[in-house]
Design an enzyme around this catalytic site. Structure first.
Site, short mmCIF file in Angstrom:
data_model
loop_
_atom_site.label_atom_id
_atom_site.label_comp_id
_atom_site.label_asym_id
_atom_site.label_seq_id
_atom_site.Cartn_x
_atom_site.Cartn_y
_atom_site.Cartn_z
N GLN B 130 -9.76 39.98 7.06
CA GLN B 130 -9.57 41.18 6.25
C GLN B 130 -10.73 42.15 6.44
O GLN B 130 -11.85 41.87 6.01
CB GLN B 130 -9.49 40.75 4.77
CG GLN B 130 -9.36 41.89 3.78
CD GLN B 130 -9.47 41.41 2.35
OE1 GLN B 130 -10.19 40.45 2.06
NE2 GLN B 130 -8.77 42.07 1.44
N TYR B 132 -12.01 45.11 5.08
CA TYR B 132 -12.04 46.11 4.01
C TYR B 132 -13.47 46.61 3.78
O TYR B 132 -13.79 47.76 4.00
CB TYR B 132 -11.51 45.50 2.70
CG TYR B 132 -10.02 45.54 2.49
CD1 TYR B 132 -9.13 45.43 3.55
CD2 TYR B 132 -9.49 45.67 1.21
CE1 TYR B 132 -7.76 45.47 3.33
CE2 TYR B 132 -8.12 45.71 0.98
CZ TYR B 132 -7.26 45.61 2.04
OH TYR B 132 -5.91 45.64 1.80
N SER B 133 -14.34 45.68 3.30
CA SER B 133 -15.67 46.10 2.85
C SER B 133 -16.55 46.62 3.98
O SER B 133 -16.47 46.16 5.11
CB SER B 133 -16.39 44.91 2.21
OG SER B 133 -15.62 44.36 1.19
N SER B 165 -14.69 37.68 6.02
CA SER B 165 -14.60 36.22 6.03
C SER B 165 -13.94 35.74 7.32
O SER B 165 -12.88 36.24 7.69
CB SER B 165 -13.77 35.71 4.85
OG SER B 165 -14.46 35.98 3.66
N GLU B 248 -4.15 39.43 -3.53
CA GLU B 248 -5.37 38.67 -3.32
C GLU B 248 -5.93 38.21 -4.66
O GLU B 248 -6.30 37.06 -4.83
CB GLU B 248 -6.41 39.54 -2.59
CG GLU B 248 -7.72 38.81 -2.32
CD GLU B 248 -8.75 39.66 -1.60
OE1 GLU B 248 -8.48 40.85 -1.35
OE2 GLU B 248 -9.83 39.13 -1.29
N GLU B 377 -16.73 43.00 -12.97
CA GLU B 377 -16.92 44.29 -13.63
C GLU B 377 -15.80 45.25 -13.24
O GLU B 377 -15.29 46.01 -14.07
CB GLU B 377 -18.29 44.89 -13.28
CG GLU B 377 -19.48 44.16 -13.89
CD GLU B 377 -19.79 42.82 -13.20
OE1 GLU B 377 -19.35 42.62 -12.05
OE2 GLU B 377 -20.45 41.98 -13.84
C1 LIG Z 1 -17.58 35.02 -0.19
C2 LIG Z 1 -17.15 36.41 0.01
C3 LIG Z 1 -16.11 36.67 0.91
C4 LIG Z 1 -15.69 37.97 1.14
N1 LIG Z 1 -14.72 38.19 2.06
C5 LIG Z 1 -14.37 39.46 2.39
C6 LIG Z 1 -13.44 39.73 3.42
O1 LIG Z 1 -12.90 38.82 4.03
N2 LIG Z 1 -13.15 40.99 3.74
C7 LIG Z 1 -13.71 42.04 3.08
O2 LIG Z 1 -13.40 43.18 3.38
N3 LIG Z 1 -14.62 41.83 2.07
C8 LIG Z 1 -14.96 40.56 1.74
N4 LIG Z 1 -15.90 40.34 0.75
C9 LIG Z 1 -16.55 41.49 0.16
C10 LIG Z 1 -16.22 41.75 -1.30
O3 LIG Z 1 -14.95 42.33 -1.43
C11 LIG Z 1 -17.32 42.67 -1.85
O4 LIG Z 1 -18.49 41.91 -1.88
C12 LIG Z 1 -17.00 43.16 -3.24
O5 LIG Z 1 -15.96 44.09 -3.19
C13 LIG Z 1 -18.24 43.79 -3.90
O6 LIG Z 1 -18.84 44.75 -3.09
P1 LIG Z 1 -20.42 44.72 -2.81
O7 LIG Z 1 -20.75 43.36 -2.37
O8 LIG Z 1 -20.73 45.85 -1.94
O9 LIG Z 1 -21.10 44.92 -4.24
P2 LIG Z 1 -21.35 46.31 -5.00
O10 LIG Z 1 -20.09 47.10 -5.04
O11 LIG Z 1 -22.56 46.98 -4.47
O12 LIG Z 1 -21.63 45.77 -6.48
C14 LIG Z 1 -22.90 45.25 -6.92
C15 LIG Z 1 -22.80 44.99 -8.41
O13 LIG Z 1 -22.55 46.25 -9.11
C16 LIG Z 1 -21.41 46.12 -9.90
N5 LIG Z 1 -20.69 47.40 -9.93
C17 LIG Z 1 -20.29 48.16 -8.88
N6 LIG Z 1 -19.60 49.22 -9.30
C18 LIG Z 1 -19.54 49.15 -10.64
C19 LIG Z 1 -18.96 49.96 -11.66
N7 LIG Z 1 -18.25 51.06 -11.39
N8 LIG Z 1 -19.13 49.57 -12.93
C20 LIG Z 1 -19.82 48.46 -13.24
N9 LIG Z 1 -20.38 47.65 -12.34
C21 LIG Z 1 -20.24 47.99 -11.04
C22 LIG Z 1 -20.59 45.05 -9.25
O14 LIG Z 1 -19.70 44.47 -10.18
C23 LIG Z 1 -21.65 44.08 -8.79
O15 LIG Z 1 -22.02 43.23 -9.83
C24 LIG Z 1 -16.31 39.03 0.47
C25 LIG Z 1 -17.33 38.78 -0.44
C26 LIG Z 1 -17.76 37.49 -0.67
C27 LIG Z 1 -18.85 37.26 -1.64
#
Ligand SMILES: Cc1cc2nc3c(=O)[nH]c(=O)nc-3n(C[C@H](O)[C@H](O)[C@H](O)COP(=O)(O)OP(=O)(O)OC[C@H]3O[C@@H](n4cnc5c(N)ncnc54)[C@H](O)[C@@H]3O)c2cc1C
Ligand SMILES: Cc1cc2nc3c(=O)[nH]c(=O)nc-3n(C[C@H](O)[C@H](O)[C@H](O)COP(=O)(O)OP(=O)(O)OC[C@H]3O[C@@H](n4cnc5c(N)ncnc54)[C@H](O)[C@@H]3O)c2cc1C
Lengths: 376, 393
Positions: B130, B132-133, B165, B248, B377
């Protein structure tokens, strides 16, 4: 697990309509402020009869509507939403269950139609100390001739002050703490030796302390000495009912809070725009959803296999206590100064939630009981 | 077919076809079959089990038969699950294709795309990841920058994904790309599929706190993606992205449901024993455990209730956010409890008798539950806005 079908959705909607019309929260204020002699409205009780609620757990042959426990829960939830005071729980839920499950044909013929017709109010007298502990029943029943003599005291007897008859849990054998040796007796509330003291609770609802001095009891419900299972049947129906009521209390105070969050402005915007409040509200919504599933699940089990319902009923009552406590605390907090006033109803929900948590076992009681049911 | 007959036949088929090895309790990750071009089966039984189940369409029981599914109704699928659980049968195949891409293709894909991509997912032949991120687009996914330029017959993709992942093990990727940089952020995104062996795709594994490395940085440098690989409408990829996220989230929330998982009460009794009344001989742990047990039951009942309501046409919608939030937060609580209960054994990472620190690694992995697929969140924000209709923060 089920989704509500059309009949049940209709039952819920008609209950909501009836109760918001006939018994909104202002009605509880009226009962409280006028120091009503009964603490509930007999007109309302008769109205509940016309709705088929007094016989909700009674078979049709005995004048009931037999909607089952899922139906009962829907009605209780709506009662929680409007804080409706009535003998529904004591009479239509617990006494009806005890008599239907444990009564002789003669007892059923005498009492079940009377309950369905709203002609008899029957209280269940179980607790003796401060806390709910059915197996600790100490009130003595001793054989004397072809009757039993009851001696002892009961507390927190819901609707005991207006009851026509009382189902008393008494000890015929063994020691407090034994499940064996508990018997249920049906006695006339006006029988010699019974003295009833009305207690008005923090929630403006009524219960009684009842003293039994050499009270003659001839009418045993079920097998003497083996009444614990029957008592549990009645209590479990009641516990599920209270859990559903708490779902209503919590749900209504939550809904009102969400409305307030959208209306109340500070710092130039609705306070519902502040994330600190949004996330707490969203968390609470999730908890209410979880609670709803447990209440429904408990009632589906009570309908299908009531003798196996103990653990899921405890799960539901435990969760109901926890979620309702959170819901009303958050409501008062989020209403700010207004939440502390008697002018709005939020305080009434908080008070009822507190009393209903205590009623028929609090969260700790039910967590322990759930654990025991899992041999843990 | 009457449900009773279906149950009977399913039971018999499973009894004959599920190899003994596949009925041993799964240790989680080490026993999962992910499939794909380069998949090395852990055992012959794992291979046979996948083939047999795929031949029935039961790796994806509810997909239509023409796309490799079993064509089962909800009731039949439930029976299959129950019968599998009854003999402790492992899931024959797990994949992002099944959980995420499949449902999205069934909904938004063209007939040709469904025919091309779904059957290999069902048979476990193609493994998907996937995309996305991105480093600058996590929770705020719609701000993603990976761009896809229109070059006539193909898109030219450039940019970087992160936290992908199993990107290093996957055969294909479903990927969100920006196709209109001038449009508002939600309106210029498209959903494309491409082969991970395409020239210009590179991956770099990232080490996780669990010591494993199941996710990667993924780089795209002038990657050519045929136009036919666009799913749905150009610049309307956000609709698909959201639909897929709903699936998902629902599957993360329900996937953590308790079936087949470690038992907290059983572990607690191993550590503390019972008191004279038969209760766990530690009242504090007992309370913690029982609260988690009841919440677990509430979660399962809620999953079932939502299923029943969806079937009765009583909308569920944003409630997948509730399941995701409640399920993941509960799972973290449970694993904190497992670690306490396991004591010094639970801390083992490497030793003669340790199982590669399985429990400790699982515990660490649970911490991602409330991040992946949208953080807690973000879930609470969705509930606040879409269900409670609270004003924009
Ligand atoms: C084990 C694992 C597998 C994953 N697998 C995939 C994958 O296969 N493909 C893929 O695309 N992504 C994957 N991800 C990514 C995952 O979708 C992102 O980590 C997730 O969306 C959070 O984004 P970030 O890590 O950039 O955190 P951030 O968005 O930077 O967030 C950091 C903190 O701020 C908080 N926060 C952010 N915005 C707000 C708001 N508006 N209000 C309040 N709090 C907020 C969050 O809740 C979090 O606690 C994976 C992540 C993990 C941990
Ligand atoms: C018993 C009692 C005695 C009092 N005595 C006095 C007195 O003697 N003199 C006097 O002047 N006042 C008195 N007060 C008033 C008290 O100071 C206010 O009630 C208090 O400041 C909160 O204001 P409010 O009631 O308008 O609530 P609001 O400000 O409307 O708040 C409602 C809710 O929104 C939350 N909220 C508001 N803004 C934000 C934000 N930016 N972010 C997140 N959440 C937010 C609040 O925390 C609260 O939960 C008294 C109040 C009480 C209850």
């Amino acid at each position: 697990m089920i989704a509500l079908d059309e009949d049940r959705i209709m039952l819920r909607d008609s209950a909501r309509e009836f109760l918001t019309d006939k018994s909104p929260a202002s009605e509880l204020r009226r009962l409280r402020d006028t120091k009503d002699k009964d603490g509930f409205s007999r007109d309302l009780w008769r109205g509940m009869k016309d709705m088929g609620w007094t016989g909700i757990l009674i078979d049709e042959a005995n004048g009931g509507s037999d909607f089952g426990h899922v139906g009962m829960a829907l009605v209780c939830e709506e009662m929680g939403r409007t804080l409706a005071a009535s003998p529904f729980l004591s009479t239509a839920v617990m006494a009806a269950t005890a008599i239907r499950r444990g009564g002789s044909e003669e007892q059923k013929k005498k009492w079940l139609p009377a309950i369905s017709e709203a002609k008899a109010i029957i209280a269940l007298a179980v607790d003796e100390g401060r806390k709910h502990a059915p197996e600790k029943t100490a009130l003595k029943a001793e054989i004397s001739g072809n009757a039993f003599k009851l001696n002892g005291e009961k507390s927190f007897v819901v609707d005991g002050h207006v009851a026509d008859a009382i189902i008393v849990a008494a000890r015929t054998e063994g020691e407090p703490g034994d499940k064996n040796g508990i018997s249920l007796f049906l006695v006339d509330a006006k029988a010699p030796g019974i003295s009833i003291e009305r207690v008005i609770g923090v929630d403006s609802r009524n219960n009684a302390r009842i003293k039994f001095e050499n009270v003659n009891a001839v009418d045993a419900l079920g097998v003497t000495g083996k009444g614990f299972g029957l008592l549990e049947n009645a209590l479990n129906a009641g516990r599920a009912g209270v859990a559903a009521e708490l779902l209503g209390v919590a749900g209504e105070s939550f809904d009102r809070t969400v409305v307030f969050l959208k209306e109340r402005k500070q710092f130039g915007k609705p306070i519902g725009a502040f994330q600190a409040l949004q996330h707490r509200a969203a968390h609470l919504f999730g908890e209410l959803e979880l609670l709803r599933s447990l209440v429904l699940s408990a009632c589906v089990t009570l309908d299908k296999s009531p003798d196996a319902a103990g653990s899921i009923v405890s799960a539901a009552k435990y969760k109901a206590c926890e979620v309702a406590k959170l819901a009303v605390s958050e409501a008062v907090q989020m209403f700010g100064g207004m939440g502390m006033t008697d002018e709005i109803d939020i305080g009434l929900f908080m008070k009822r939630a507190r009393a209903a948590q205590e009623l028929l076992g609090d969260a700790y009681f039910h967590a322990d009981r759930y654990a025991q049911s899992q041999k843990f | 077919m009457p449900l009773d007959t279906f149950r009977q036949e399913t039971r018999e088929w499973l009894a004959q076809n599920c190899p003994p090895e596949m009925r041993k309790p799964s240790r989680g990750e080490p026993d999962i079959c992910w499939g794909g071009r380069n998949w090395q089966f852990h055992s012959n039984d794992q291979k046979i089990w996948l083939e047999r189940m795929a031949s029935k369409g039961w790796t994806v029981p509810m997909w239509p038969k023409e796309y490799g599914g079993g064509g089962l109704s909800r009731e039949e699928e439930k029976i299959l699950r129950e019968e599998m659980r009854a003999i402790n049968a492992r899931s024959p195949l797990e994949s992002f294709g099944i959980w995420m891409l499949g449902p999205a293709l069934l909904h938004f894909g063209s007939e040709a795309q469904k025919k091309e991509y779904l059957p290999p997912i069902a048979r476990g032949e193609i493994r998907w990841c996937q995309g996305y991120s991105e480093p600058g687009a996590g929770s705020d996914l719609a701000s993603l920058q990976t761009k896809a330029e229109d070059k006539g017959d193909h898109f030219l993709v450039n940019g970087q994904k992160i936290w992908t992942s199993y990107a290093d093990k996957a055969d294909w990727i479903f990927c969100l790309v920006r196709t209109d940089p001038a449009a508002p952020k939600h309106k210029g995104i498209s959903f494309v599929l491409f082969d991970m062996t395409t020239k210009g795709v590179t991956t770099k594994p990232i080490l996780l706190i669990s010591g494993k490395s199941p996710f990667c940085e993924t780089f795209f440098e002038n990657v050519k993606v045929p136009k036919a690989n666009l799913v749905g409408t150009l610049n309307d990829g956000w609709t698909i992205a959201k639909y897929l996220l709903t699936h998902e989230r629902a599957s993360i929330g329900s996937g953590l449901s308790l079936a087949g998982m470690r038992s907290l009460p059983a572990e607690a009794i191993k550590s503390f024993g019972r008191d004279a009344s038969g209760r766990l001989d530690n009242p504090f742990v007992r309370e913690e455990v029982i609260r988690a047990e009841i919440d677990g039951r509430a979660l399962l009942a809620t999953i079932e209730r939502y299923r029943a309501e969806a079937k009765a046409g009583q909308g569920v919608g944003a409630k997948s956010a509730i399941l995701k939030y409640a399920g993941t937060e509960l799972n973290k609580r449970r694993y904190e409890a497992f670690m306490t209960i396991g004591g010094s054994d639970a801390l083992e990472w490497e030793s003669a008798r340790s199982d590669e620190g399985t429990l400790a690694r699982e515990w660490l992995r649970t911490k991602a539950n409330s991040i992946e697929g949208g953080t807690s969140e973000i879930m609470l924000g969705i509930v606040a806005k879409r269900i409670l209709d609270l004003p924009e923060a």
